[in-house]
Scaffold this active site. Sequence first.
Site, PDB file in Angstrom:
ATOM      1  N   LYS A   1     -30.345 -29.263  15.305  1.00 35.63           N
ATOM      2  CA  LYS A   1     -30.906 -30.125  14.266  1.00 35.63           C
ATOM      3  C   LYS A   1     -30.257 -31.486  14.184  1.00 35.63           C
ATOM      4  CE  LYS A   1     -32.255 -26.605  10.927  1.00 35.63           C
ATOM      5  NZ  LYS A   1     -31.853 -26.076   9.617  1.00 35.63           N
TER       6      LYS A   1
ATOM      7  N   ARG B   1     -13.121 -18.092  19.422  1.00 33.72           N
ATOM      8  CA  ARG B   1     -12.564 -18.422  18.102  1.00 33.72           C
ATOM      9  C   ARG B   1     -11.626 -17.335  17.588  1.00 33.72           C
ATOM     10  NH1 ARG B   1     -17.698 -21.403  15.165  1.00 33.72           N
ATOM     11  NH2 ARG B   1     -17.017 -23.496  15.712  1.00 33.72           N
TER      12      ARG B   1
ATOM     13  N   GLY C   1     -18.576 -29.912  14.282  1.00 32.78           N
ATOM     14  CA  GLY C   1     -18.713 -30.958  13.255  1.00 32.78           C
ATOM     15  C   GLY C   1     -17.384 -31.567  12.871  1.00 32.78           C
TER      16      GLY C   1
ATOM     17  N   GLY D   1     -19.166 -24.207  18.512  1.00 29.08           N
ATOM     18  CA  GLY D   1     -19.294 -22.799  18.890  1.00 29.08           C
ATOM     19  C   GLY D   1     -20.195 -22.588  20.089  1.00 29.08           C
TER      20      GLY D   1
HETATM   21  P1  ADP Z   1     -22.968 -26.316  18.330  1.00 29.99           P
HETATM   22  O1  ADP Z   1     -22.624 -24.959  17.797  1.00 29.99           O
HETATM   23  O2  ADP Z   1     -22.484 -26.482  19.755  1.00 29.99           O
HETATM   24  O3  ADP Z   1     -22.504 -27.410  17.426  1.00 29.99           O
HETATM   25  P2  ADP Z   1     -25.699 -26.205  17.214  1.00 29.99           P
HETATM   26  O4  ADP Z   1     -25.299 -25.032  16.398  1.00 29.99           O
HETATM   27  O5  ADP Z   1     -25.998 -27.471  16.529  1.00 29.99           O
HETATM   28  O6  ADP Z   1     -24.585 -26.446  18.401  1.00 29.99           O
HETATM   29  O7  ADP Z   1     -27.026 -25.846  18.041  1.00 29.99           O
HETATM   30  C1  ADP Z   1     -27.090 -24.819  18.965  1.00 29.99           C
HETATM   31  C2  ADP Z   1     -28.443 -24.186  19.000  1.00 29.99           C
HETATM   32  O8  ADP Z   1     -29.439 -25.153  19.342  1.00 29.99           O
HETATM   33  C3  ADP Z   1     -28.541 -23.112  20.051  1.00 29.99           C
HETATM   34  O9  ADP Z   1     -28.815 -21.896  19.407  1.00 29.99           O
HETATM   35  C4  ADP Z   1     -29.700 -23.541  20.945  1.00 29.99           C
HETATM   36  O10 ADP Z   1     -30.530 -22.470  21.342  1.00 29.99           O
HETATM   37  C5  ADP Z   1     -30.457 -24.484  20.044  1.00 29.99           C
HETATM   38  N1  ADP Z   1     -31.282 -25.414  20.835  1.00 29.99           N
HETATM   39  C6  ADP Z   1     -30.875 -26.395  21.640  1.00 29.99           C
HETATM   40  N2  ADP Z   1     -31.914 -27.023  22.211  1.00 29.99           N
HETATM   41  C7  ADP Z   1     -33.030 -26.426  21.744  1.00 29.99           C
HETATM   42  C8  ADP Z   1     -34.436 -26.636  21.946  1.00 29.99           C
HETATM   43  N3  ADP Z   1     -34.883 -27.599  22.752  1.00 29.99           N
HETATM   44  N4  ADP Z   1     -35.294 -25.840  21.291  1.00 29.99           N
HETATM   45  C9  ADP Z   1     -34.849 -24.852  20.465  1.00 29.99           C
HETATM   46  N5  ADP Z   1     -33.528 -24.613  20.229  1.00 29.99           N
HETATM   47  C10 ADP Z   1     -32.635 -25.387  20.863  1.00 29.99           C
END
Ligand code: ADP
Length: 397
Positions: A199, A37, A379, A356
Site C-alpha cells: 500500500k 525476527r 517503516g 518483514g
Molecule cells: P514489507 O513488510 O517488506 O514492508 P509490505 O508489508 O508493505 O512490505 O507489503 C508486502 C505485501 O505486498 C506482500 O504480501 C506482497 O504479496 C504484497 N504485494 C506486493 N506487490 C503486490 C501486487 N502487485 N499485488 C498484490 N500484492 C502485492
Amino acid sequence: MSILRPLDNLDVDGKRVLVRADLNVPMHHGRIEDTTRIERLLPTLRHLLDHNAKVILISHFGRPKGEFDRDLSLAPLADALSHILEDKEVRFAIDCIGKEAEDAVNALAPGEVLLLENLRFHPGEKANDPHFASALAALGDCYVNDTFSCSHRAHASIVGLAEALPSAAGFLLQQEVENLQNVLQDAEKPLAAIVGGAKVSTKLAVLENLVEKVDALVIGGAMANTFLLAQGLPIGNSLHEPDLVRKAQEILDKASVGGCQILLPNDVVTARALEPQTECTICYVSDVASDSMILDIGPETVGRIRETLSTCKTVIWNGPMGAFEVSPFDVGTISIARAVASLTQQGKLVSVGGGGDVVSALGSAGLTSSFTYISTAGGAFLEWLEGKELPGIAVLR
Ligand code: ADP
Ligand code: MG
C-alpha cells in the site's frame, strides 16, 4: 552503545522483566514463513535467562481493531519461541492485562518464559492510554525494548512502559541503531531507495520525504499501481488505492521539481488471479487487460532498475516488488535482490534492506548475508532515515 540505556546495566536477577519484542512475523495460512525476527531476539533472551530473570514477552501481531481476533492471536508464536530456545517451555496467557495475565505472571519462576496475547487486542496499546500502560506495567519490575522495528510508534508498550518502569534497550535494538548509524550516517551518493509492498497509504509520508533525500526512487509492488493510475494508465483489477491517486501525482511532481529520478514499472507481469503457477502475461503498462491484475514488475523494468543501481553507491530497500509469496510473482523481487547482492559483493554498493516481507524474500533466496546490513525493521528504518527521532528510542536515552 553509550547513548541508549544498556541492558547490561539493568538489575534483572529474580525480577519480572517485560520484554517488548516484534513477533509480527510473516504468516501465510497459519504457518510462520520467516523466523528471522524471533531468532534475532535470542541474545537478549539468553542474557535475561542467564541472569535469572522472569521473562514476560509482549508484542503486537497484525492490525486487529482493538479487540480479540482469533486469526491474529500470538498463541502460535509460543511454540516457535520454544523451538528457538532449544525446546525450553514458553507459556502463553490468553490476555496481556487483567486476571489471566496476572495469574500467569505470578506462576512464573526465575529463568522461565511467558508470552502474553496480542497487545493490540486492546485499543489502549495504540492510543498509549495511561490506564492500559499502567495495567501492563503492573505485571513487571522492569522493561526492555528489543524492537527497533516498532520504535517509531508512540504506543503504550513502546513509550508508556519505558516511562513507567526502570528500562533499557535490548541487544537487538542496540545493534540495529548502531549498524544503521554506521552504514547510513554519511551514506555515499548517489543514493537510491527501492520501495514496494502492498500500500501507498502505509508508506506515504516516507515516500514524500524520500523524494527530497534520494537521487533515485524505485517504486514497485502494488503501491506502484496507484502511481500508474495517476499517470492515466490502465491497471485492470490490480490492488490500488483510488483515494491516493492525487497524492501519488503530487509525489511525482515533487520528485521532478527536486531532481529525484523516479523509476516506475514500464512492463509488468499480470494474471487473472493470484494463484500459484497460474497463466500469466508480460505486457507494457499501457496494455494491461481490464480483467487482469498486475502482480510483479516485468523483465525490462528489472533491467532498468539494475542499470540505475549500477550507477549508485548506496541503496536502501523496503517492500517487495511483487506478490512474491506466490510463484512466479517472486521473480522481480528475487532478480532485484540478486542484483543488489552482486553489486554489494563486488564492493560497488552499500546495501541496507528492511521490512518483514523483504527479509523473508531474501531469506528464501539465500541472499541475506550478501547485503551490507539487513534490518528487521521496515517503516521504522525508513523513518529513522528521514532523520526523525523515534519515540521509542528517545525515551531510552
Ligand atoms: P514489507 O513488510 O517488506 O514492508 P509490505 O508489508 O508493505 O512490505 O507489503 C508486502 C505485501 O505486498 C506482500 O504480501 C506482497 O504479496 C504484497 N504485494 C506486493 N506487490 C503486490 C501486487 N502487485 N499485488 C498484490 N500484492 C502485492
Ligand atoms: Mg509487511
